[in-house]
Design a protein around this motif. Structure first.
Motif, PDB file in Angstrom:
ATOM      1  N   THR A 303       0.822  -1.210   0.000  1.00 60.15           N
ATOM      2  CA  THR A 303       0.000   0.000   0.000  1.00 60.15           C
ATOM      3  C   THR A 303       0.854   1.257   0.000  1.00 60.15           C
ATOM      4  N   HIS A 306       1.894   2.096  -3.407  1.00 60.58           N
ATOM      5  CA  HIS A 306       0.827   2.733  -4.171  1.00 60.58           C
ATOM      6  C   HIS A 306       0.706   4.216  -3.808  1.00 60.58           C
ATOM      7  N   TYR A 405      -2.848   4.910   4.521  1.00 55.00           N
ATOM      8  CA  TYR A 405      -2.628   5.190   3.104  1.00 55.00           C
ATOM      9  C   TYR A 405      -3.027   6.624   2.762  1.00 55.00           C
ATOM     10  N   GLU A 482      -4.336   0.145  -5.702  1.00 51.47           N
ATOM     11  CA  GLU A 482      -4.636   0.055  -4.267  1.00 51.47           C
ATOM     12  C   GLU A 482      -5.984  -0.608  -4.024  1.00 51.47           C
ATOM     13  N   LYS A 486      -6.603  -4.121  -1.890  1.00 51.61           N
ATOM     14  CA  LYS A 486      -7.514  -4.217  -0.752  1.00 51.61           C
ATOM     15  C   LYS A 486      -8.472  -5.389  -0.916  1.00 51.61           C
TER      16      LYS A 486
END
Length: 609
Positions: A303, A306, A405, A482, A486
């Motif tokens: 993450t 990203h 994030y 991302e 997830k």
């Protein structure tokens, strides 16, 4: 990876250890165990699987005592099993050890010990430590542990107790996080402050090579190699205990998704000064240094990587400094071209990510300055970096990162504007417009969260799908990566993200009747191009949900469903666009009945390569 907790004092240790492990279970949940000294006798309970399995064993046969160590495991050497669970003991059962990290020379040591008649009961590298301590013990536990450290190689944090010296707990740190909690007539060790915060807010952060000797009344820290005293500053933790509790939410992940407006505000707090200037207290990046930067590397994992892709776009667009984003686990092995004119930005939620820490050290070795963006200001990465920007997201417990994030994105936006001020690449009005857009983001995220039900139905409709695709162009592609991660992390549905224009170069072959596709369409300048790509997947039978800014009603002509987000600067759209993707992942996993906060095979803080 893995969680350590230890206690010495005058209270019953079992409930303290179990409660501490419950706060650390996000670090590993393949197995758990505790070892307790009662009347100078060592007793151990271990169980494969979640902490609840251990608790069930302890309910039937509780352990009594006031000194003990515990561990929750993420399997590396040897699969999940009772035998491979920590704590491990020597053959006599007089030494017990918990360990995070990897002992790189364990096979060599194991063969040596087996030659002396030692019988191993597990597949782990950790068991070597227990047997080696018994072999080296000379009547002084501290001297023995120091000798042990001279024999083992790798990254580790270790907690040790023994029947021979039942009044002390010894802990060692080498490239794996460990803290000491300082109480009144009691003291603690833990791999994360979350395990001790209910008992004390005073902590010492051990540094690499530290050895701590802990009794109920005293904490002594020394350098393991020399035995010389090591002065470590006592820190006060200011977290609210409620931050590590779920409160009204069913899962930590949902709580942390909903905390994002607050974490965005906190990460901006104190950094937007007079006349909308960006300031960073204590960040000694001079204008002269910034003006001399010839290239920037952004290095991170998962993450955080990203987030780095968005950071690259922001910095390049606003400052015209060339930026390369690299995966930390690959960076140091590819002989990167790094000089004293290079700034390396490393990004890590925990600040303990092993690959990222190694990239930081390699960059400094090559002469570069390193700036860290991390959520833990006391972490190894924060301490080793030349400059640090804390993200102020607060503790993030769910394995799948959400608020960390978006806080990282805010940090990148602020940094890009900060560089602009040093280089003079934006006029005052342009800068004020950007800062105004940043300030609006928390309220805009709140608006997205108010409409969570818009994506819940879509999430529930894809729960039985075997494969799903995310597409987007420009920054939308970074967000697609991302969103795809997830979904994979917590729903276990195969998911891939593609730059939308690349579909026709091979990936389109994977699209068939009914294939779900989530298309991000937030770039107005790329709007028509992305719509053309959507029509390509629609022509092959895909079912498409579009994520776009409010007002783009004509997108209904190209997609089956739409999730609208508030209109924002193209640069800031990733923060708004990722929130519905986080919610889709959450609600899909919820519909499948998965353990959302603790997805299989994963751990929160990856402290091994």
């Amino acid at each position: 990876m893995c969680g350590i907790v230890g206690y010495i004092g005058n209270r019953e240790v079992q409930p303290i250890l179990v409660d501490g492990l419950s706060k650390l279970e996000y670090r590993g949940y393949d197995s758990a165990g505790i070892a307790v000294l009662e009347r100078e006798r060592l007793d151990v309970r271990k169980a494969e699987g979640r902490l609840a399995n251990l608790s069930e064993k302890l309910d039937k046969r509780p352990l009594k005592g006031t000194i003990g160590i515990g561990h929750t495991r993420w399997a590396t050497h040897g699969g999940p099993s009772d035998a491979n669970s920590h704590p491990h003991t020597d053959m006599s059962g007089k030494f017990s050890v918990v360990h995070n990290g990897i002992i790189e020379n364990y096979m060599e040591l194991k063969e040596e010990l087996m030659g002396k008649g030692v019988v191993f009961r597990s597949e782990t590298d950790t068991e070597v430590i227990a047997h080696l301590m018994a072999d080296l013990y000379d009547g002084d536990l501290v001297r023995t542990v120091r000798a042990l450290i001279g024999r083992i190689q790798g990254a580790f944090s270790i907690g040790v107790i023994t029947e021979h010296e039942p009044d002390k707990l010894v802990a060692v740190r080498q490239a794996s996080p460990l803290v000491i909690g300082a109480g009144q007539g009691e003291n603690f060790i833990a791999s994360d402050m979350a395990a001790v915060i209910e008992h004390t807010r005073d902590v010492y952060i051990l540094e690499d090579g530290d050895l701590a000797v802990i009794t109920a009344e005293e904490i002594t820290i020394m350098k393991a190699e020399t035995g010389a005293p090591a002065q470590r500053k006592k820190l006060r933790v200011h977290w609210d205990v409620e931050q590590v509790k779920k409160g009204q939410f069913e899962h930590f992940m949902l709580k942390e998704i909903h905390e994002q407006p607050l974490t965005l505000r906190n990460t901006m707090l104190g950094r937007l000064g007079r006349d909308d200037q960006v300031t960073f207290e204590g960040l000694e990046l001079t204008d002269k240094y910034v003006q001399g930067i010839e290239k920037i590397f952004i290095v991170a994992c998962g993450t955080a990587y990203h987030a780095g892709l968005v950071g690259k776009a922001a910095i390049e667009k606003l400052t015209r400094i060339p930026v390369e984003t690299d995966i930390a686990s690959e960076f140091r092995y590819r002989d990167p071209i790094v000089t004293d004119k290079t700034l390396v930005i490393v990004v890590s939620q925990s600040g303990e990510t092993a690959d990222t820490l190694a990239a930081l050290q390699e960059s400094q070795r090559r002469g570069a300055k390193v700036l860290a963006i991390t959520n833990v200001a006391t972490s190894s990465i924060a301490r080793d970096a030349d400059y640090v920007i804390p993200t102020v997201a607060g503790p993030e417990i769910a394995v799948a990162s959400t608020k960390a994030y978006t806080a990282q994105l805010i940090a990148f936006y602020l940094l890009a504007i900060y560089f602009c001020q040093a280089k003079g690449t934006l006029d005052d009005q342009e800068r004020r417009d950007l800062v105004r857009g940043l300030k609006e983001l928390p309220l805009q995220v709140e608006k997205v969260l108010e409409n969570a039900d818009e994506v819940r139905c879509f999430a529930e409709s894809i729960k039985d799908q075997k494969s799903l695709f995310f597409i987007g162009r420009g920054l939308d592609y970074a967000v697609a990566l991302e969103g795809s991660l997830k979904l994979k992390e917590i729903s276990y549905i195969h998911s891939e993200a593609y730059a939308a224009g690349e579909l026709k170069h091979g990936s389109l072959a994977l699209v068939e009747e009914g294939t779900p596709v989530i298309a991000l369409v937030t770039h107005q300048e790329l709007y028509e191009k992305t719509v053309s790509n959507i029509k390509e997947v629609k022509a092959r039978g895909a079912h498409v949900m579009g994520v776009t800014g409010e007002g783009n009603m004509d997108l209904f002509n190209a997609v089956d469903e739409i999730c609208f987000i508030p209109q924002a600067s193209q640069l800031f759209a990733p923060i708004l666009a990722v929130v519905p993707l986080q919610l889709i992942s959450y609600y899909t996993s919820l519909a499948l009945g998965n353990d959302i906060d603790k997805p299989r095979n994963l751990a929160k803080s990856v402290t091994v390569e």
